[in-house]
Structures are given as C-alpha cells and as structure tokens.
Design a protein around this motif. Sequence first.
Motif, PDB file in Angstrom:
ATOM      1  N   PRO A 156      80.443  12.578  64.367  1.00 50.64           N
ATOM      2  CA  PRO A 156      79.184  11.873  64.662  1.00 50.64           C
ATOM      3  C   PRO A 156      79.329  10.982  65.896  1.00 50.64           C
ATOM      4  CG  PRO A 156      79.746  11.707  62.330  1.00 50.64           C
ATOM      5  CD  PRO A 156      80.943  12.286  63.017  1.00 50.64           C
ATOM      6  N   GLY A 157      78.223  10.854  66.612  1.00 51.12           N
ATOM      7  CA  GLY A 157      78.202  10.005  67.792  1.00 51.12           C
ATOM      8  C   GLY A 157      78.703  10.667  69.052  1.00 51.12           C
ATOM      9  N   THR A 158      78.925  11.980  69.028  1.00 51.70           N
ATOM     10  CA  THR A 158      79.401  12.702  70.205  1.00 51.70           C
ATOM     11  C   THR A 158      78.349  13.709  70.659  1.00 51.70           C
ATOM     12  OG1 THR A 158      80.488  14.378  68.837  1.00 51.70           O
ATOM     13  CG2 THR A 158      81.803  12.477  69.511  1.00 51.70           C
ATOM     14  N   LEU A 159      78.360  13.996  71.947  1.00 47.93           N
ATOM     15  CA  LEU A 159      77.476  14.999  72.511  1.00 47.93           C
ATOM     16  C   LEU A 159      78.228  16.314  72.631  1.00 47.93           C
ATOM     17  CD1 LEU A 159      75.629  13.009  75.345  1.00 47.93           C
ATOM     18  CD2 LEU A 159      74.733  13.686  73.103  1.00 47.93           C
ATOM     19  N   THR A 160      77.576  17.394  72.235  1.00 49.27           N
ATOM     20  CA  THR A 160      78.180  18.724  72.279  1.00 49.27           C
ATOM     21  C   THR A 160      77.708  19.437  73.531  1.00 49.27           C
ATOM     22  OG1 THR A 160      78.176  18.825  69.870  1.00 49.27           O
ATOM     23  CG2 THR A 160      78.487  20.883  71.054  1.00 49.27           C
ATOM     24  N   GLY A 161      78.604  19.655  74.432  1.00 53.62           N
ATOM     25  CA  GLY A 161      78.286  20.403  75.642  1.00 53.62           C
ATOM     26  C   GLY A 161      79.424  21.343  75.977  1.00 53.62           C
ATOM     27  N   ILE A 162      79.162  22.601  76.126  1.00 52.23           N
ATOM     28  CA  ILE A 162      80.204  23.570  76.456  1.00 52.23           C
ATOM     29  C   ILE A 162      79.946  24.106  77.860  1.00 52.23           C
ATOM     30  CG2 ILE A 162      80.495  24.215  74.042  1.00 52.23           C
ATOM     31  CD1 ILE A 162      79.011  26.803  74.628  1.00 52.23           C
ATOM     32  N   THR A 163      81.002  24.528  78.498  1.00 53.66           N
ATOM     33  CA  THR A 163      80.842  25.103  79.828  1.00 53.66           C
ATOM     34  C   THR A 163      80.366  26.546  79.712  1.00 53.66           C
ATOM     35  OG1 THR A 163      83.122  25.895  79.925  1.00 53.66           O
ATOM     36  CG2 THR A 163      82.715  23.638  80.664  1.00 53.66           C
ATOM     37  N   ILE A 164      79.711  26.989  80.740  1.00 52.04           N
ATOM     38  CA  ILE A 164      79.197  28.357  80.738  1.00 52.04           C
ATOM     39  C   ILE A 164      80.338  29.362  80.752  1.00 52.04           C
ATOM     40  CG2 ILE A 164      79.015  28.485  83.254  1.00 52.04           C
ATOM     41  CD1 ILE A 164      76.375  29.988  82.851  1.00 52.04           C
ATOM     42  N   ASP A 165      81.477  28.975  81.331  1.00 57.31           N
ATOM     43  CA  ASP A 165      82.639  29.863  81.361  1.00 57.31           C
ATOM     44  C   ASP A 165      83.219  30.040  79.957  1.00 57.31           C
ATOM     45  OD1 ASP A 165      84.609  31.334  83.095  1.00 57.31           O
ATOM     46  OD2 ASP A 165      85.969  29.930  82.126  1.00 57.31           O
ATOM     47  N   GLU A 166      83.271  28.960  79.177  1.00 60.18           N
ATOM     48  CA  GLU A 166      83.755  29.062  77.808  1.00 60.18           C
ATOM     49  C   GLU A 166      82.849  29.927  76.956  1.00 60.18           C
ATOM     50  OE1 GLU A 166      85.966  24.691  77.381  1.00 60.18           O
ATOM     51  OE2 GLU A 166      83.918  24.997  76.663  1.00 60.18           O
TER      52      GLU A 166
ATOM     53  N   GLN B 270      72.550  22.052  69.099  1.00 62.26           N
ATOM     54  CA  GLN B 270      73.555  21.455  69.974  1.00 62.26           C
ATOM     55  C   GLN B 270      73.326  21.793  71.437  1.00 62.26           C
ATOM     56  OE1 GLN B 270      74.103  23.145  67.230  1.00 62.26           O
ATOM     57  NE2 GLN B 270      75.615  22.137  65.902  1.00 62.26           N
ATOM     58  N   ALA B 271      72.611  22.887  71.725  1.00 59.13           N
ATOM     59  CA  ALA B 271      72.373  23.285  73.107  1.00 59.13           C
ATOM     60  C   ALA B 271      71.389  22.370  73.816  1.00 59.13           C
ATOM     61  CB  ALA B 271      71.866  24.729  73.154  1.00 59.13           C
ATOM     62  N   GLN B 272      70.657  21.544  73.077  1.00 61.74           N
ATOM     63  CA  GLN B 272      69.633  20.683  73.669  1.00 61.74           C
ATOM     64  C   GLN B 272      69.991  19.201  73.568  1.00 61.74           C
ATOM     65  OE1 GLN B 272      65.857  21.717  71.913  1.00 61.74           O
ATOM     66  NE2 GLN B 272      66.192  23.918  72.156  1.00 61.74           N
ATOM     67  N   GLU B 273      71.246  18.880  73.285  1.00 55.97           N
ATOM     68  CA  GLU B 273      71.632  17.482  73.154  1.00 55.97           C
ATOM     69  C   GLU B 273      71.708  16.774  74.502  1.00 55.97           C
ATOM     70  OE1 GLU B 273      75.218  17.204  70.952  1.00 55.97           O
ATOM     71  OE2 GLU B 273      74.309  17.797  69.037  1.00 55.97           O
ATOM     72  N   LEU B 274      72.153  17.465  75.552  1.00 51.50           N
ATOM     73  CA  LEU B 274      72.250  16.833  76.864  1.00 51.50           C
ATOM     74  C   LEU B 274      70.878  16.636  77.489  1.00 51.50           C
ATOM     75  CD1 LEU B 274      75.355  18.700  78.345  1.00 51.50           C
ATOM     76  CD2 LEU B 274      75.251  16.413  77.354  1.00 51.50           C
TER      77      LEU B 274
ATOM     78  N   THR C  89      75.537  32.079  64.468  1.00 52.48           N
ATOM     79  CA  THR C  89      76.058  31.455  63.252  1.00 52.48           C
ATOM     80  C   THR C  89      77.499  30.985  63.448  1.00 52.48           C
ATOM     81  OG1 THR C  89      74.639  32.902  61.937  1.00 52.48           O
ATOM     82  CG2 THR C  89      76.406  31.774  60.783  1.00 52.48           C
ATOM     83  N   GLY C  90      78.304  31.794  64.102  1.00 55.51           N
ATOM     84  CA  GLY C  90      79.687  31.389  64.363  1.00 55.51           C
ATOM     85  C   GLY C  90      79.755  30.148  65.235  1.00 55.51           C
ATOM     86  N   LEU C  91      78.929  30.090  66.283  1.00 56.01           N
ATOM     87  CA  LEU C  91      78.908  28.910  67.144  1.00 56.01           C
ATOM     88  C   LEU C  91      78.404  27.688  66.390  1.00 56.01           C
ATOM     89  CD1 LEU C  91      77.543  30.459  70.467  1.00 56.01           C
ATOM     90  CD2 LEU C  91      79.813  29.473  70.110  1.00 56.01           C
ATOM     91  N   SER C  92      77.397  27.875  65.545  1.00 54.93           N
ATOM     92  CA  SER C  92      76.870  26.753  64.766  1.00 54.93           C
ATOM     93  C   SER C  92      77.939  26.161  63.856  1.00 54.93           C
ATOM     94  CB  SER C  92      75.663  27.215  63.947  1.00 54.93           C
ATOM     95  OG  SER C  92      75.158  26.158  63.152  1.00 54.93           O
ATOM     96  N   ILE C  93      78.754  27.020  63.240  1.00 50.03           N
ATOM     97  CA  ILE C  93      79.825  26.533  62.371  1.00 50.03           C
ATOM     98  C   ILE C  93      80.885  25.796  63.184  1.00 50.03           C
ATOM     99  CG2 ILE C  93      81.690  27.249  60.829  1.00 50.03           C
ATOM    100  CD1 ILE C  93      79.909  29.536  59.908  1.00 50.03           C
ATOM    101  N   LEU C  94      81.272  26.362  64.315  1.00 52.72           N
ATOM    102  CA  LEU C  94      82.320  25.740  65.122  1.00 52.72           C
ATOM    103  C   LEU C  94      81.858  24.427  65.736  1.00 52.72           C
ATOM    104  CD1 LEU C  94      83.683  28.934  66.930  1.00 52.72           C
ATOM    105  CD2 LEU C  94      84.753  27.682  65.047  1.00 52.72           C
ATOM    106  N   LEU C  95      80.651  24.394  66.287  1.00 49.29           N
ATOM    107  CA  LEU C  95      80.150  23.167  66.899  1.00 49.29           C
ATOM    108  C   LEU C  95      79.761  22.124  65.862  1.00 49.29           C
ATOM    109  CD1 LEU C  95      77.941  24.684  69.759  1.00 49.29           C
ATOM    110  CD2 LEU C  95      80.283  23.807  69.892  1.00 49.29           C
ATOM    111  N   GLY C  96      79.572  22.546  64.616  1.00 52.76           N
ATOM    112  CA  GLY C  96      79.224  21.600  63.563  1.00 52.76           C
ATOM    113  C   GLY C  96      80.364  20.677  63.169  1.00 52.76           C
ATOM    114  N   PHE C  97      81.581  20.975  63.616  1.00 50.07           N
ATOM    115  CA  PHE C  97      82.714  20.107  63.317  1.00 50.07           C
ATOM    116  C   PHE C  97      82.815  18.909  64.265  1.00 50.07           C
ATOM    117  CE2 PHE C  97      84.113  24.104  61.355  1.00 50.07           C
ATOM    118  CZ  PHE C  97      84.531  23.641  60.117  1.00 50.07           C
ATOM    119  N   ALA C  98      81.890  18.826  65.217  1.00 50.70           N
ATOM    120  CA  ALA C  98      81.918  17.683  66.142  1.00 50.70           C
ATOM    121  C   ALA C  98      81.667  16.388  65.368  1.00 50.70           C
ATOM    122  CB  ALA C  98      80.868  17.866  67.232  1.00 50.70           C
TER     123      ALA C  98
END
Length: 312
Positions: free
Chosen positions: A167-177, A73-77, A156-165
């Motif tokens: 389909p058809g959406t881009l996963t991008g989180i802010t550096i502050d989050e 998910q870190a390389q989707e953008l 692993t925790g981030l992979s589980i949380l971001l895996g709920f996105a």
Amino acid sequence: MALLKWPKSGRNGAAPPPAEAGDGRMPLMEHLRELRNRLVIALLGLVAGIIVGFIFFDPIWSFVSAPYCGLPQAQELRPGQCTMLILGVFDSFFVNLKVAAMFGLVVSSPIWLWQIWGFVTPGLYRNEKRYSILFIILAVPLFLAGAALAYFVMDTGLSILLGFAPPGTLTGITIDEYLGYALIMLIVFGISFELPLLMVFLNIIGVLPHALVAKHRRMVIFIMFVFGAVATPGGDPFTMIALALPMVVLFALAEGFMYLRERRQPKGDDFSHLSDDEASSLDDDVSPVGDVAPVGDPAPIDSKTTDTDPAR
C-alpha cells in the motif's frame, strides 16, 4: 533430394539397404544444404511479417497493450489513461521492433512450421508421409491456439503479480518489461501446445511406444505442471494452471491416438515392461549354445566321410 534414411532394422525388422558406391559425403552435404534453404525461407517469412508489423504498428500496439491497459494499476500514474514508461533513448525504436517481431512470429507461423515439417518428412517412410498434411494442418492451429490463450490470461496474470505491491506505492512498469513478458508468454504457450503433436510424431516413426508413455503417465503430468511453473515468466499459480491444464488435455488426446493406432497394427514381442538390466526370455526351441547337440543324443555318422577299412 538424397537424405540419410532412418535404419529400417530398428523399426520394421528388415535389413537396411546397402550403401551406394561412391556416394561419400554427398547425402550429408545435400542434407545440410536442404536445412540451409529451409532456414532461409523461414527467415524470409519472418522478415516479411516483421515488415508488415512495422507498417501497422499502431493498431497492433493497441491490441498488444490491451491486457495491461484494462487493469486499474495501468492508470495510477495518469488517471483515466493507460501509461507505460520509456526510460532509454533507444527504447522507442526497440519497442517498435519487438512489437513487429511478435506480430511477424505469429503471422509467419504457417511458413516456418511448414519448413520444419518439410525438412523432416523426406526421412520418413512412404506409409508415414501420409500424415504430413494432417500434421501441418494441426501444427498451425495448435500454435495459434496457444498464443491466443496466452493473450487472454495475461491480464489475470499481471493483475495477480501487480497486486502484491504494498500500500502507498504507485505501480508503473516499463514498456520494455511488458513486451518481454508478453513475448515470452506467446512463445511458451505456442510451443507447449506443439509438444503433444511431437509425441504422436515420435510414435508414428516408432521411437515412442504407447506402453512407455502409459508407464510414465503420472510423471509426465507432474512434469507438465512443473514446466508451467518454471516456463511462465510471472510464475503465478493462475498462469501455471492455465498452461498446464490444456497441455494435460492435449497429452491425453495424443496418448489416445497412440493407443488406437497401435491396436490396429499387428502385435509383436513387447519387452517394454522389462527394465534395462533384465534380459528377455528366449524361446524353448532355441538351443542354449549354437548348434551343439544335446547330451545323450549321439551325433549322426556320415557314411561318406567315415572309412573303416584299414587297407585303404
């Protein structure tokens, strides 16, 4: 340093020492001054760690961002590059400050843990102070072990949380989050690994007996899993289990130490099995009402005070 001691009457059965004349509020004031001095030393150690974190920001940031950058998910953008978003004008400065603060908190942990323990130690008795070095030797590795475990389970925790996105959406989180998530994980895991050591400390000073811990063992384990679910920022099952299971293992080790320690000490009256509203049984040889003589047993006659001569 003059300190207000724990009352001995609740721990060794001896009466507390008499108060010194003219001491007034001096012990309490010196106690507060000692707290202030140790807080200043702990803050200076933290500030020194933050300054080092500012100087070596680039390698520290590469290390901190590695759990997220290893995810797809870190390389989707930007394919092939790890990307986080900065949305505010001042976020760049606060990113440097948060990364330096995380580094300073971990690196200066031996300093502020030693100051905490040094503030508590003068209130202990001589036979309890021998554990001081052992406690600080264990406290620092436990905190660092908790922080290291948090670092290795973050991906692993981030992979589980971001895996709920969806389909058809881009996963991008802010550096502050991301930094907020990482900082909470490090603090929660590090502090949680200190709780069994706190149990042992309370047992040594006579506040927490092993019988009480054994009586509520199941409840304590259940609370650990609830704490793992509530305290972790993601709330995913993997992170909860990753925090709760080591806490249960450390709890078992702490309880074993408490059991072995109390077995080596002379046994006294144990009323831990009684409820708060249940009275303990009295010895058979204790009279129910002070020194009142039992019925049928006439009181002795004192010849010195008895006078049967009416003429005198």
